[in-house]
Design a protein around this motif. Structure first.
Motif, PDB file in Angstrom:
ATOM      1  N   GLY A 151       0.803  -1.220   0.000  1.00  0.00           N
ATOM      2  CA  GLY A 151       0.000   0.000   0.000  1.00  0.00           C
ATOM      3  C   GLY A 151       0.830   1.261   0.000  1.00  0.00           C
ATOM      4  O   GLY A 151       2.063   1.221   0.083  1.00  0.00           O
ATOM      5  N   ARG A 152       0.123   2.363  -0.085  1.00  0.00           N
ATOM      6  CA  ARG A 152       0.770   3.680  -0.126  1.00  0.00           C
ATOM      7  C   ARG A 152       0.038   4.650   0.799  1.00  0.00           C
ATOM      8  O   ARG A 152      -1.187   4.566   0.965  1.00  0.00           O
ATOM      9  CB  ARG A 152       0.747   4.253  -1.547  1.00  0.00           C
ATOM     10  CG  ARG A 152       1.402   3.384  -2.622  1.00  0.00           C
ATOM     11  CD  ARG A 152       2.914   3.361  -2.487  1.00  0.00           C
ATOM     12  NE  ARG A 152       3.529   2.589  -3.552  1.00  0.00           N
ATOM     13  CZ  ARG A 152       3.986   3.096  -4.686  1.00  0.00           C
ATOM     14  NH1 ARG A 152       3.878   4.403  -4.925  1.00  0.00           N
ATOM     15  NH2 ARG A 152       4.551   2.326  -5.595  1.00  0.00           N
ATOM     16  N   ALA A 198       4.967   2.391   0.912  1.00  0.00           N
ATOM     17  CA  ALA A 198       5.667   3.668   0.726  1.00  0.00           C
ATOM     18  C   ALA A 198       4.808   4.798   1.260  1.00  0.00           C
ATOM     19  O   ALA A 198       3.576   4.797   1.098  1.00  0.00           O
ATOM     20  CB  ALA A 198       5.983   3.912  -0.755  1.00  0.00           C
ATOM     21  N   ILE A 199       5.461   5.729   1.908  1.00  0.00           N
ATOM     22  CA  ILE A 199       4.800   6.962   2.348  1.00  0.00           C
ATOM     23  C   ILE A 199       5.555   8.127   1.715  1.00  0.00           C
ATOM     24  O   ILE A 199       6.788   8.161   1.726  1.00  0.00           O
ATOM     25  CB  ILE A 199       4.756   7.080   3.889  1.00  0.00           C
ATOM     26  CG1 ILE A 199       4.067   8.409   4.298  1.00  0.00           C
ATOM     27  CG2 ILE A 199       6.131   6.929   4.525  1.00  0.00           C
ATOM     28  CD1 ILE A 199       3.746   8.496   5.787  1.00  0.00           C
ATOM     29  N   THR A 200       4.818   9.062   1.131  1.00  0.00           N
ATOM     30  CA  THR A 200       5.396  10.153   0.354  1.00  0.00           C
ATOM     31  C   THR A 200       4.706  11.456   0.706  1.00  0.00           C
ATOM     32  O   THR A 200       3.485  11.478   0.910  1.00  0.00           O
ATOM     33  CB  THR A 200       5.210   9.891  -1.153  1.00  0.00           C
ATOM     34  OG1 THR A 200       5.618   8.563  -1.461  1.00  0.00           O
ATOM     35  CG2 THR A 200       5.991  10.881  -1.989  1.00  0.00           C
ATOM     36  N   SER A 201       5.453  12.549   0.776  1.00  0.00           N
ATOM     37  CA  SER A 201       4.857  13.872   0.986  1.00  0.00           C
ATOM     38  C   SER A 201       4.900  14.667  -0.308  1.00  0.00           C
ATOM     39  O   SER A 201       5.878  14.618  -1.055  1.00  0.00           O
ATOM     40  CB  SER A 201       5.612  14.642   2.076  1.00  0.00           C
ATOM     41  OG  SER A 201       5.251  14.195   3.366  1.00  0.00           O
ATOM     42  N   ALA A 242       5.053   4.962  -9.626  1.00  0.00           N
ATOM     43  CA  ALA A 242       6.491   4.761  -9.416  1.00  0.00           C
ATOM     44  C   ALA A 242       6.724   3.605  -8.444  1.00  0.00           C
ATOM     45  O   ALA A 242       5.872   3.296  -7.608  1.00  0.00           O
ATOM     46  CB  ALA A 242       7.119   6.037  -8.875  1.00  0.00           C
ATOM     47  N   PRO A 243       7.883   2.961  -8.513  1.00  0.00           N
ATOM     48  CA  PRO A 243       8.193   1.892  -7.555  1.00  0.00           C
ATOM     49  C   PRO A 243       8.177   2.427  -6.130  1.00  0.00           C
ATOM     50  O   PRO A 243       8.556   3.575  -5.877  1.00  0.00           O
ATOM     51  CB  PRO A 243       9.616   1.467  -7.968  1.00  0.00           C
ATOM     52  CG  PRO A 243       9.740   1.879  -9.398  1.00  0.00           C
ATOM     53  CD  PRO A 243       8.946   3.143  -9.520  1.00  0.00           C
ATOM     54  N   ASN A 260      10.808  15.323 -13.009  1.00  0.00           N
ATOM     55  CA  ASN A 260      11.926  14.412 -12.802  1.00  0.00           C
ATOM     56  C   ASN A 260      11.575  12.936 -12.918  1.00  0.00           C
ATOM     57  O   ASN A 260      12.461  12.109 -13.179  1.00  0.00           O
ATOM     58  CB  ASN A 260      12.551  14.662 -11.426  1.00  0.00           C
ATOM     59  CG  ASN A 260      13.126  16.054 -11.301  1.00  0.00           C
ATOM     60  OD1 ASN A 260      13.602  16.638 -12.272  1.00  0.00           O
ATOM     61  ND2 ASN A 260      13.071  16.616 -10.091  1.00  0.00           N
ATOM     62  N   HIS A 261      10.299  12.598 -12.734  1.00  0.00           N
ATOM     63  CA  HIS A 261       9.923  11.187 -12.728  1.00  0.00           C
ATOM     64  C   HIS A 261       8.864  10.822 -13.764  1.00  0.00           C
ATOM     65  O   HIS A 261       8.659   9.635 -14.026  1.00  0.00           O
ATOM     66  CB  HIS A 261       9.421  10.779 -11.340  1.00  0.00           C
ATOM     67  CG  HIS A 261      10.453  10.918 -10.267  1.00  0.00           C
ATOM     68  ND1 HIS A 261      11.375   9.927  -9.984  1.00  0.00           N
ATOM     69  CD2 HIS A 261      10.727  11.936  -9.414  1.00  0.00           C
ATOM     70  CE1 HIS A 261      12.167  10.327  -9.005  1.00  0.00           C
ATOM     71  NE2 HIS A 261      11.792  11.531  -8.630  1.00  0.00           N
ATOM     72  N   ALA A 262       8.177  11.814 -14.332  1.00  0.00           N
ATOM     73  CA  ALA A 262       7.126  11.517 -15.309  1.00  0.00           C
ATOM     74  C   ALA A 262       7.403  12.158 -16.665  1.00  0.00           C
ATOM     75  O   ALA A 262       6.573  12.069 -17.572  1.00  0.00           O
ATOM     76  CB  ALA A 262       5.763  11.966 -14.773  1.00  0.00           C
TER      77      ALA A 262
END
Length: 313
Positions: A151-152, A198-201, A242-243, A260-262
């Motif tokens: 999960g994310r 993964a946890i992302t801000s 993203a991974p 940078n990623h897309a």
């Protein structure tokens, strides 16, 4: 039960949160739209309502999704009440039987100096922002465990840099605290070998049209510095694609992640006023939070183990 991935969006009733819910549903998610209160969506005319008005609620957003064939459930959740957050996840699991994504978009805002920020306002921001997020994470973890730790979690909080504190210290204390939680939980998962979590801000690089920027939206000159909320939801969708190892613990902006990623280089389509170039409000670069001895923790202390030993004495 559902075969769709299930997303809980806390603070999904209007503005950026609504856009996130709508776009997740378009991507095939079953969306739990969580907000402070529900409403009679069938009584709203015309429909859909202005997404930045008080008529836009969790109920109307859920109706917007279901009317075009998507799957959505509106649930009330008070981020100042941990029991309410626990009930939200319990109801989600009971209804859908799974949990794949949590987005914490709830927030209380007051930008002023320390001298002009009362204790009442300070406490409100800590309760809604950092304490609400902590309660959300705590309540969601057992359900991610039930799902096999796949999960994310996406948090609306900023990269950490000094200029952010200026003129809004009380607000920044909570928001930066949310980013610290992102970094810390990411380290926990990495240490525990949870490679599929993964946890992302995420934070806006330029101001976005929302209830928080309503005054600017109504001013022709300031309106030119606003972007459409779809840039934020597009960045979140890119983060989800993203991974997990790429985004776990990442503190980033919508624009920078898309670039940078897309592979996005032209952001003109996100300008609220066509032909304008909204001013970037974030620094061009952010400081690294790592130090030369990053891996050197010394003898790590686990207070839960210390407490157990103390109890035996």
């Amino acid at each position: 039960m559902t075969d769709k991935k299930v997303a809980v969006v806390i603070g999904g009733s209007r503005g950026i949160g609504r856009q996130i819910c709508i776009d997740l549903a378009k991507q095939g998610y079953a969306v739990v739209v969580a907000g402070k209160s529900l409403s009679d969506a069938s009584a709203v005319h015309p429909f859909p309502p202005d997404p930045n008005s008080s008529q836009s609620t969790s109920s109307t957003v859920a109706r917007e999704i279901t009317e075009v064939g998507g799957t959505a459930l509106a649930l009330a959740a008070d981020t100042r009440n941990p029991a309410s957050i626990e009930a939200l996840f319990s109801a989600t699991w009971k209804h859908f039987g799974r949990l794949d994504l949590v987005i914490y978009n709830a927030g209380a805002i007051w930008w002023a100096s320390v001298a002009k920020t009362s204790m009442r306002r300070f406490k409100l921001m800590q309760e809604v922002n950092v304490e609400g997020l902590y309660a959300t994470v705590q309540s969601s973890l057992p359900y991610f465990e039930r799902g096999g730790w796949h999960g994310r979690i996406i948090v609306v909080s900023p990269p950490i840099y000094s200029r952010f504190f200026r003129g809004k210290t009380a607000y920044a204390m909570g928001k930066v605290g949310m980013s610290v939680l992102t970094k810390g939980l990411a380290m926990d998962w990495q240490r525990e070998g949870k490679k599929d979590m993964a946890i992302t801000s995420i934070w806006p690089a330029s101001a976005i049209e929302s209830a928080a920027t309503l005054a600017a939206s109504n001013d022709p000159e300031q309106r030119q510095d606003l972007r459409h909320p779809s840039i934020f939801s597009d960045a979140i969708l890119a983060m989800l694609a993203a991974p997990a190892t790429t985004v776990n613990g990442l503190l980033d902006t919508d624009e920078d992640f898309l670039r940078n990623h897309a592979g996005v280089s032209d952001f003109s389509r996100y300008s609220l006023v066509p032909g304008t170039s909204p001013r970037r409000i974030m620094p061009a670069e952010f400081p690294s939070l790592e130090v030369a001895e990053q891996a050197d923790e010394g003898k790590r202390v686990d207070s839960t183990l210390v407490s157990r030993r103390a109890a035996k004495l």
